[in-house]
Design an enzyme around this catalytic site. Structure first.
Site, PDB file in Angstrom:
ATOM      1  N   GLU A 196       1.850   3.508   1.633  1.00 47.21           N
ATOM      2  CA  GLU A 196       1.545   3.030   1.267  1.00 47.21           C
ATOM      3  C   GLU A 196      -0.172   2.117   2.187  1.00 47.21           C
ATOM      4  OE1 GLU A 196      -1.009   3.318  -0.675  1.00 47.21           O
ATOM      5  OE2 GLU A 196      -0.635   3.104  -2.905  1.00 47.21           O
ATOM      6  N   ASP A 197      -1.285   1.825   1.828  1.00 46.89           N
ATOM      7  CA  ASP A 197      -2.193   0.705   2.561  1.00 46.89           C
ATOM      8  C   ASP A 197      -1.414  -0.235   1.556  1.00 46.89           C
ATOM      9  OD1 ASP A 197      -3.050   1.389   0.118  1.00 46.89           O
ATOM     10  OD2 ASP A 197      -5.176   1.732   0.605  1.00 46.89           O
ATOM     11  N   ASP A 205      -0.747  -4.351  -4.557  1.00 45.51           N
ATOM     12  CA  ASP A 205      -2.107  -5.404  -4.517  1.00 45.51           C
ATOM     13  C   ASP A 205      -1.231  -5.934  -6.507  1.00 45.51           C
ATOM     14  OD1 ASP A 205      -4.205  -7.088  -5.522  1.00 45.51           O
ATOM     15  OD2 ASP A 205      -5.338  -5.497  -6.213  1.00 45.51           O
ATOM     16  N   PHE A 237     -11.128  -8.695  -1.438  1.00 43.68           N
ATOM     17  CA  PHE A 237     -10.787  -7.116  -0.568  1.00 43.68           C
ATOM     18  C   PHE A 237     -11.195  -7.582   0.768  1.00 43.68           C
ATOM     19  CE2 PHE A 237     -12.647  -3.369  -1.792  1.00 43.68           C
ATOM     20  CZ  PHE A 237     -11.209  -2.980  -2.453  1.00 43.68           C
ATOM     21  N   ARG A 295     -13.965   3.477   5.488  1.00 47.24           N
ATOM     22  CA  ARG A 295     -12.456   3.839   6.010  1.00 47.24           C
ATOM     23  C   ARG A 295     -12.175   3.250   7.647  1.00 47.24           C
ATOM     24  NH1 ARG A 295     -10.073   4.974   1.524  1.00 47.24           N
ATOM     25  NH2 ARG A 295     -10.772   6.204  -0.789  1.00 47.24           N
TER      26      ARG A 295
END
Ligand code: IMP
Ligand code: MG
Length: 182
Positions: free
Chosen positions: A102-103, A106, A155, A168
């Site tokens: 996963e990136d 959160d 963010f 991206r």
């Protein structure tokens, strides 16, 4: 005229060099832990594919890969807690040592959803590697087995992560600021 990426004010949070060093360390750790097995890396689209591409090249044991497409957010930044599969796995994970890639972890909603849907298919083991972890934002009590960097509640974009599908391709992990704030 459309605003270009270079028109935006970006603050580098994690440089490409820092990321590269940490990804190498994660690769070494994963290879050591899975020695003698062939882990099946499941990259979560679209945010994790840049990380996944770098990570697999730092794991010097046999691995296989697949991708799962999901949408967890709409077009904005808040977590909805609702996750939808947009591209299913291509091959069975039954009996496999699955490592979800996963990136960012959160609120934890996405990982909890992934744990639930993937464990139904009876993998031998199920772990998570997340490049980034915003631990202070957790709503669901889950944790990653491998974390690249713990980051504050900001963010971020770049290195695969997007805001409204943009940014991206940035090589660094950046905090996006509107031009009015600089
Ligand atoms: P969770 O379900 O709240 O844990 O959200 C995880 C997903 O939200 C990640 O896979 C990302 O797609 C997205 N996300 C959370 N924080 C950020 C961020 O700072 N930048 C870009 N995407 C994010
Ligand atoms: Mg994602």
């Amino acid at each position: 005229m459309t605003e270009r990426i270079t028109d935006q004010a970006m603050k580098v949070l994690l440089s490409r060099e820092q990321i590269s060093r940490r990804v190498s360390e994660l690769g070494l750790e994963i290879a050591k832990d899975y020695r003698g097995r062939t882990p099946h890396l499941v990259g979560i689209l679209k945010g994790a594919w840049v990380f996944m591409a770098d990570l697999i090249r730092q794991i010097d044991i046999d691995v296989t890969v697949d991708f799962l497409g999901i949408t967890s957010y709409g077009a904005g930044v808040q977590s909805s807690g609702e996750v939808k599969i947009t591209k299913d796995l291509d091959v069975s994970i039954e009996g496999r040592d699955v490592l979800i890639v996963e990136d960012i972890l959160d609120t934890g909603h996405t990982f909890k959803f992934l744990q639930e849907v993937l464990s139904v298919h009876q993998p031998r083991s199920l772990r998570l590697v997340a490049l980034l972890d915003k631990a202070s934002r957790r709503v669901v009590p889950v944790r990653a087995d491998y974390v690249g960097f713990e980051i504050p509640d900001v963010f971020v974009v770049g290195y695969g992560l997007d805001f409204n599908q943009q940014y991206r391709q940035l090589p660094d992990v950046c905090v996006l600021r509107s031009r009015s704030s600089v």
